[in-house]
Design a protein around this motif. Sequence first.
Motif, mmCIF file in Angstrom:
data_model
loop_
_atom_site.group_PDB
_atom_site.id
_atom_site.type_symbol
_atom_site.label_atom_id
_atom_site.label_comp_id
_atom_site.label_asym_id
_atom_site.label_seq_id
_atom_site.Cartn_x
_atom_site.Cartn_y
_atom_site.Cartn_z
ATOM 1 N N LYS A 20 0.799 -1.232 0.000
ATOM 2 C CA LYS A 20 0.000 0.000 0.000
ATOM 3 C C LYS A 20 0.832 1.282 0.000
ATOM 4 O O LYS A 20 0.288 2.359 -0.194
ATOM 5 N N ASP A 21 2.139 1.200 0.258
ATOM 6 C CA ASP A 21 2.940 2.425 0.337
ATOM 7 C C ASP A 21 4.208 2.298 -0.504
ATOM 8 O O ASP A 21 4.676 1.203 -0.810
ATOM 9 N N ALA A 22 4.766 3.445 -0.872
ATOM 10 C CA ALA A 22 5.949 3.486 -1.740
ATOM 11 C C ALA A 22 7.158 2.817 -1.091
ATOM 12 O O ALA A 22 7.926 2.128 -1.773
ATOM 13 N N GLY A 23 7.339 2.984 0.218
ATOM 14 C CA GLY A 23 8.472 2.360 0.902
ATOM 15 C C GLY A 23 8.383 0.847 0.882
ATOM 16 O O GLY A 23 9.373 0.157 0.667
#
Length: 138
Positions: A45-48
């Motif tokens: 769900k997140d770029a990292g």
Amino acid sequence: MALSSLTGTQQALWERKQVRPLVQFGRVERLALLPDVSTGRELIKDAGGLALLEFAELPFFMALPLVAPPGIPDDRAAALRQAYAAMVVDQAFIDDVRKANVELSPIDGAAIAALVAKSAATPRDVIRRYNSLIAAPR
């Protein structure tokens, strides 16, 4: 465990449905054999998290390389590359791969070089996070 291990050497487990794939790792798209099993990329769900997953998956996109000895003349290296490219589209070869229930996803040297460059450009914080996860006590 690799899917080809289940569909090939451990076929009985697969056929008796004694194993259930939970996520497809090292895949950009879902395998046709597993249309209802999400890829890791679909779950992030997140770029990292995506950067971490992409770094962790890199070896799976360039597994089992074919190599030659150092100092091979350029014309011989080119001949080997051309032979490889011809082999992976040869119907008899493809038929043999299918009989062995092994996935075929060949890439060329330029694609490998791009993956190595991508790996080298991975931000240090992503590598530190990866290293901390794989070094965690079990």
